[in-house]
Design a protein around this motif. Structure first.
Motif, short mmCIF file in Angstrom:
data_model
loop_
_atom_site.label_atom_id
_atom_site.label_comp_id
_atom_site.label_asym_id
_atom_site.label_seq_id
_atom_site.Cartn_x
_atom_site.Cartn_y
_atom_site.Cartn_z
N ASP A 90 0.93 -1.25 0.05
CA ASP A 90 -0.02 -0.10 0.05
C ASP A 90 0.75 1.29 0.03
N SER A 91 0.97 1.82 -1.21
CA SER A 91 2.12 2.90 -1.15
C SER A 91 1.72 3.99 -0.40
N ARG A 92 0.51 4.10 -0.04
CA ARG A 92 0.01 5.53 0.82
C ARG A 92 1.00 5.52 2.08
N TRP A 93 1.43 4.43 2.64
CA TRP A 93 2.39 4.48 3.83
C TRP A 93 3.61 5.01 3.60
N GLY A 94 3.98 4.89 2.22
CA GLY A 94 5.51 5.54 2.39
C GLY A 94 5.47 7.04 1.73
N ILE A 95 4.28 7.74 1.81
CA ILE A 95 4.43 9.22 0.86
C ILE A 95 3.74 10.19 1.81
N SER A 96 3.61 9.99 3.21
CA SER A 96 2.97 10.77 4.11
C SER A 96 1.42 11.15 3.67
N ASP A 97 0.52 10.29 3.23
CA ASP A 97 -0.70 10.49 2.82
C ASP A 97 -1.33 11.03 4.05
N PRO A 98 -2.13 12.32 3.87
CA PRO A 98 -2.78 12.92 4.96
C PRO A 98 -3.89 12.21 5.51
N THR A 99 -4.70 11.42 5.09
CA THR A 99 -5.69 10.64 5.39
C THR A 99 -5.22 9.54 6.58
N ILE A 100 -4.24 8.71 6.05
CA ILE A 100 -3.63 7.66 6.92
C ILE A 100 -2.93 8.26 8.18
N ILE A 101 -2.12 9.47 7.99
CA ILE A 101 -1.52 10.04 9.01
C ILE A 101 -2.59 10.37 10.15
N CYS A 102 -3.60 11.17 9.72
CA CYS A 102 -4.77 11.67 10.62
C CYS A 102 -5.41 10.26 11.45
N LEU A 103 -5.61 9.44 10.49
CA LEU A 103 -6.03 8.07 11.02
C LEU A 103 -5.56 7.41 12.26
N GLU A 104 -3.87 7.53 11.80
CA GLU A 104 -3.06 6.90 12.82
C GLU A 104 -2.59 7.93 14.02
N LEU A 105 -3.15 9.18 13.90
CA LEU A 105 -3.02 10.17 15.11
C LEU A 105 -3.87 9.56 16.05
N LEU A 106 -5.08 9.49 15.52
CA LEU A 106 -6.22 9.17 16.56
C LEU A 106 -5.99 7.92 17.16
N THR A 107 -5.44 6.82 16.30
CA THR A 107 -5.08 5.41 16.79
C THR A 107 -4.02 5.65 17.95
N CYS A 108 -3.02 6.42 17.70
CA CYS A 108 -1.85 6.52 18.63
C CYS A 108 -2.23 7.26 19.78
N PHE A 109 -3.05 8.53 19.60
CA PHE A 109 -2.97 9.35 20.90
C PHE A 109 -4.36 9.21 21.67
N ILE A 110 -5.33 8.42 21.04
CA ILE A 110 -6.60 8.20 21.72
C ILE A 110 -6.82 6.54 21.84
N ALA A 111 -6.76 5.91 20.88
CA ALA A 111 -7.11 4.39 21.05
C ALA A 111 -5.88 3.67 21.81
N LEU A 112 -4.60 4.13 21.61
CA LEU A 112 -3.71 3.51 22.33
C LEU A 112 -3.78 3.52 24.07
N PRO A 113 -4.02 4.89 24.35
CA PRO A 113 -4.35 4.96 25.97
C PRO A 113 -5.83 4.33 26.35
N LEU A 114 -6.55 4.39 25.57
CA LEU A 114 -7.94 3.42 25.84
C LEU A 114 -7.50 2.06 25.90
N CYS A 115 -6.87 1.45 24.78
CA CYS A 115 -6.37 0.16 25.11
C CYS A 115 -5.76 -0.27 26.48
N VAL A 116 -5.07 0.58 27.07
CA VAL A 116 -4.22 0.31 28.30
C VAL A 116 -5.11 0.46 29.28
N ALA A 117 -6.34 1.43 29.31
CA ALA A 117 -7.26 1.82 30.14
C ALA A 117 -8.22 0.21 30.42
#
Length: 203
Positions: A90-117
Motif C-alpha cells: 500500500d504505497s500510501r504508507w510511504g508518501i505521508s498520505d494525509p488521511t493515513i496520518i490523521c487516522l494514525e494520530l487518532l489511533t496512537c493518541f486516543i485508541a492506544l491509551p484506551l487500550c491500556v485503560a
C-alpha cells in the motif's frame, strides 16, 4: 546493514518484529492472568489488547512521528524499515498520505491509551470496561474502513495485489485481524451488558 524493501532479510525482519511483539504480549498477559485470576475469555481479550497496544506504540507511533517530518520512503530511521516494506503493498504508507496520518494520530493518541485503560479495567473488573472496550472497537473498525474505503471507491490505485505475500499477508491478514476481533469484542460486550440488565430486571 542496509535493509531494502522486498529483500528477504527485510521481509523476515519485519515479520520477526510482529512475532516478538506477540511473544511479549503472551508473557505479559500470562502474568496478568495469573495475578488477577482472569477468566479464559478475559485473558484472551487482555492478550489481544496488549498486542494491539504494542503495535500502536512500537510501530504506528514512530510511523506518525516520521511521516510528519517527511515521506517514510525517504527516511533513514530504523523505525521506517517495516513501513517501507509494507508500502510495497500500500504505497500510501510511504508518501505521508494525509488521511493515513490523521487516522494514525487518532489511533496512537486516543485508541492506544484506551487500550491500556481497558486492560486495567478488565484486570480490576471495573464496570466501565465495556464502555471503553466498545469505544476502542468502534475506533478500530472505523479506522479500518477509512483506510481502505476511499481507496476502494477510487480504484485501489495504491494497492499492489500482484504478489501473494503482499495481498494475503500484508493487506488481508494484518488488516482483517482489526476487523474480526473488534467485532467479536463488540459482541462480547453486548452479551455481558445484556446479562447485567437481565439480572437487574429479575430483582
Amino acid at each position: 546493514m542496509e535493509y531494502k524493501p522486498g529483500e528477504l532479510s527485510t521481509i523476515v525482519g519485519s515479520l520477526a518484529v510482529t512475532a516478538l511483539q506477540m511473544i511479549g504480549a503472551l508473557l505479559l498477559s500470562s502474568f496478568l492472568i495469573t495475578k488477577y485470576r482472569l477468566s479464559r475469555v478475559d485473558g484472551l481479550i487482555v492478550l489481544w489488547l496488549i498486542w494491539d497496544s504494542m503495535v500502536h506504540f512500537m510501530l504506528e507511533t514512530p510511523f506518525v512521528l516520521l511521516s510528519l517530518q517527511g515521506p517514510i520512503i525517504e527516511s533513514d530511521s530504523i523505525f521506517a524499515v517495516v513501513w517501507k516494506e509494507y508500502a510495497r503493498a500500500d504505497s500510501r504508507w510511504g508518501i505521508s498520505d494525509p488521511t493515513i496520518i490523521c487516522l494514525e494520530l487518532l489511533t496512537c493518541f486516543i485508541a492506544l491509551p484506551l487500550c491500556v485503560a481497558n486492560i486495567w479495567g478488565i484486570c480490576k473488573n471495573s464496570p466501565w470496561r465495556h464502555f471503553v472496550q466498545i469505544t476502542v472497537c468502534v475506533m478500530e473498525l472505523y479506522g479500518g474502513f477509512m483506510t481502505f474505503g476511499p481507496e476502494w471507491v477510487t480504484g485501489s490505485k495504491a494497492l499492489d495485489t500482484s504478489d501473494p505475500l503482499l495481498l494475503w499477508c500484508y493487506l488481508v491478514f494484518f488488516n482483517i485481524l482489526w476487523v474480526i476481533i473488534p467485532i467479536g469484542l463488540l459482541w462480547q460486550s453486548w452479551v455481558d451488558m445484556c446479562r447485567v440488565f437481565d439480572s437487574k430486571k429479575r430483582r
